[in-house]
Design a protein around this motif. Structure first.
Motif, PDB file in Angstrom:
ATOM      1  N   SER A  67      -1.046   1.224 -12.990  1.00  7.80           N
ATOM      2  CA  SER A  67      -1.495   1.891 -14.215  1.00  7.80           C
ATOM      3  C   SER A  67      -0.634   3.080 -14.619  1.00  7.80           C
ATOM      4  CB  SER A  67      -2.952   2.332 -14.078  1.00  7.80           C
ATOM      5  OG  SER A  67      -3.078   3.324 -13.071  1.00  7.80           O
ATOM      6  N   HIS A  81       2.772   6.576  -7.219  1.00  5.28           N
ATOM      7  CA  HIS A  81       1.929   7.670  -7.717  1.00  5.28           C
ATOM      8  C   HIS A  81       2.477   9.022  -7.289  1.00  5.28           C
ATOM      9  CE1 HIS A  81      -1.716   5.781  -9.516  1.00  5.28           C
ATOM     10  NE2 HIS A  81      -1.121   4.728  -8.998  1.00  5.28           N
ATOM     11  N   LYS A 125      -2.882  -5.620  -6.692  1.00  4.70           N
ATOM     12  CA  LYS A 125      -4.000  -5.658  -5.750  1.00  4.70           C
ATOM     13  C   LYS A 125      -4.260  -4.297  -5.104  1.00  4.70           C
ATOM     14  CE  LYS A 125      -2.967 -10.461  -4.792  1.00  4.70           C
ATOM     15  NZ  LYS A 125      -2.288 -11.376  -3.887  1.00  4.70           N
ATOM     16  N   GLN A 126      -3.401  -3.305  -5.382  1.00  2.92           N
ATOM     17  CA  GLN A 126      -3.503  -1.987  -4.761  1.00  2.92           C
ATOM     18  C   GLN A 126      -4.112  -0.976  -5.724  1.00  2.92           C
ATOM     19  OE1 GLN A 126      -2.664  -1.667  -1.495  1.00  2.92           O
ATOM     20  NE2 GLN A 126      -2.253  -3.867  -1.663  1.00  2.92           N
ATOM     21  N   GLU A 127      -4.852  -0.036  -5.143  1.00  2.99           N
ATOM     22  CA  GLU A 127      -5.399   1.071  -5.930  1.00  2.99           C
ATOM     23  C   GLU A 127      -5.008   2.385  -5.276  1.00  2.99           C
ATOM     24  OE1 GLU A 127      -9.581   0.873  -6.653  1.00  2.99           O
ATOM     25  OE2 GLU A 127      -9.382  -0.851  -7.987  1.00  2.99           O
ATOM     26  N   ARG A 159       0.842  -1.203   0.000  1.00  2.06           N
ATOM     27  CA  ARG A 159       0.000   0.000   0.000  1.00  2.06           C
ATOM     28  C   ARG A 159       0.882   1.259   0.000  1.00  2.06           C
ATOM     29  NH1 ARG A 159      -3.773  -0.803   4.229  1.00  2.06           N
ATOM     30  NH2 ARG A 159      -4.941  -1.948   2.664  1.00  2.06           N
ATOM     31  N   ALA A 188       2.559   1.589  -3.423  1.00  2.00           N
ATOM     32  CA  ALA A 188       1.604   2.074  -4.422  1.00  2.00           C
ATOM     33  C   ALA A 188       1.470   3.597  -4.340  1.00  2.00           C
ATOM     34  CB  ALA A 188       0.246   1.407  -4.229  1.00  2.00           C
ATOM     35  N   GLY A 228      -8.668   5.246  -6.862  1.00  2.00           N
ATOM     36  CA  GLY A 228      -9.600   4.463  -7.660  1.00  2.00           C
ATOM     37  C   GLY A 228      -8.998   3.831  -8.901  1.00  2.00           C
ATOM     38  N   ARG A 229      -7.683   3.994  -9.083  1.00  2.13           N
ATOM     39  CA  ARG A 229      -6.999   3.408 -10.246  1.00  2.13           C
ATOM     40  C   ARG A 229      -6.013   2.350  -9.779  1.00  2.13           C
ATOM     41  NH1 ARG A 229      -4.360   8.254 -13.477  1.00  2.13           N
ATOM     42  NH2 ARG A 229      -2.968   6.512 -13.827  1.00  2.13           N
ATOM     43  N   PRO A 230      -5.787   1.316 -10.585  1.00  2.00           N
ATOM     44  CA  PRO A 230      -4.765   0.336 -10.205  1.00  2.00           C
ATOM     45  C   PRO A 230      -3.403   1.015 -10.045  1.00  2.00           C
ATOM     46  CG  PRO A 230      -6.048  -0.437 -12.078  1.00  2.00           C
ATOM     47  CD  PRO A 230      -6.425   0.995 -11.845  1.00  2.00           C
ATOM     48  N   ALA A 231      -2.693   0.639  -9.001  1.00  2.00           N
ATOM     49  CA  ALA A 231      -1.394   1.269  -8.712  1.00  2.00           C
ATOM     50  C   ALA A 231      -0.416   1.143  -9.870  1.00  2.00           C
ATOM     51  CB  ALA A 231      -0.789   0.665  -7.447  1.00  2.00           C
ATOM     52  N   VAL A 240      -3.925  -3.359 -17.234  1.00  2.00           N
ATOM     53  CA  VAL A 240      -4.148  -2.152 -16.416  1.00  2.00           C
ATOM     54  C   VAL A 240      -3.449  -0.933 -17.002  1.00  2.00           C
ATOM     55  CG1 VAL A 240      -4.581  -3.433 -14.293  1.00  2.00           C
ATOM     56  CG2 VAL A 240      -2.256  -2.588 -14.778  1.00  2.00           C
TER      57      VAL A 240
END
Length: 180
Positions: free
Chosen positions: A139, A110, A129-131, A103, A106, A134-137, A162
């Motif tokens: 991405s 970002h 498995k992390q966002e 977490r 992630a 609201g977006r996949p980490a 993703v």
């Protein structure tokens, strides 16, 4: 970037004083963990390590404007050469962290604008498995370079799904310092 540029960049000119260290001198001793016997130090030469990392970086699509996240320890060849040395050779930015919480990683990816990561499959599986927001980490990554263990084919598909632009994998033996 071409390999000729590497040779030119690392060939001393007339203004450089001679040194005891040369291209064939040992620059690192790595102890592989995959052996069934006592650990043995693998001696690697400067030109071997630098040339391999330069060419593998270019082939895999790493760039000087990348922001690399260092997740592998520098005691392992993936962390030492696959992240630290790669960042130095390309002039890329490197983000260091001792935190291994998915977490937190992630959020760091970002927050710091990380574009490329070299890591084991388990790292990418956890990150999927992390966002964040609201977006996949994953991405926001441009490049995912996977190695150091068996790579499930579905992991590559999930990363591409993703939005990871480029997913590359490799296998390298510490004893040879070559990457396939």
């Amino acid at each position: 970037l071409e390999f000729a540029a590497f040779d030119e960049a690392f060939t001393p000119g007339e203004s450089v004083a001679s040194a005891e260290v040369g291209a064939q001198s040992v620059c690192e001793i790595i102890f592989p963990s995959g052996s069934t016997g006592r650990p043995k130090g693998v001696l690697r030469q400067h030109h071997q390590v630098l040339g391999n990392r330069w060419s593998s970086s270019v082939r895999r699509g790493f760039r000087g404007d990348d922001v690399l996240l260092a997740v592998s320890e520098f005691s392992h060849t993936l962390g030492l050469n696959g992240t630290l040395l790669r960042a130095l050779l390309l002039g890329a930015t490197m983000v260091l962290t001792a935190d291994r919480n998915p977490r937190t990683l992630a959020a760091l990816i970002h927050g710091e604008g990380v574009t490329a990561v070299s890591a084991a499959p388990s790292f990418f599986s956890s990150l999927l498995k992390q966002e964040v927001g609201g977006r996949p980490a994953c991405s926001v990554l441009r490049l995912a370079s996977i190695g150091s263990s068996n790579i499930p084919p579905e992991l590559v598909s999930e990363l591409r799904a993703v939005g990871v632009e480029s997913v590359v994998s490799g296998y390298g033996m510490t004893e040879c310092d070559s990457i396939a």
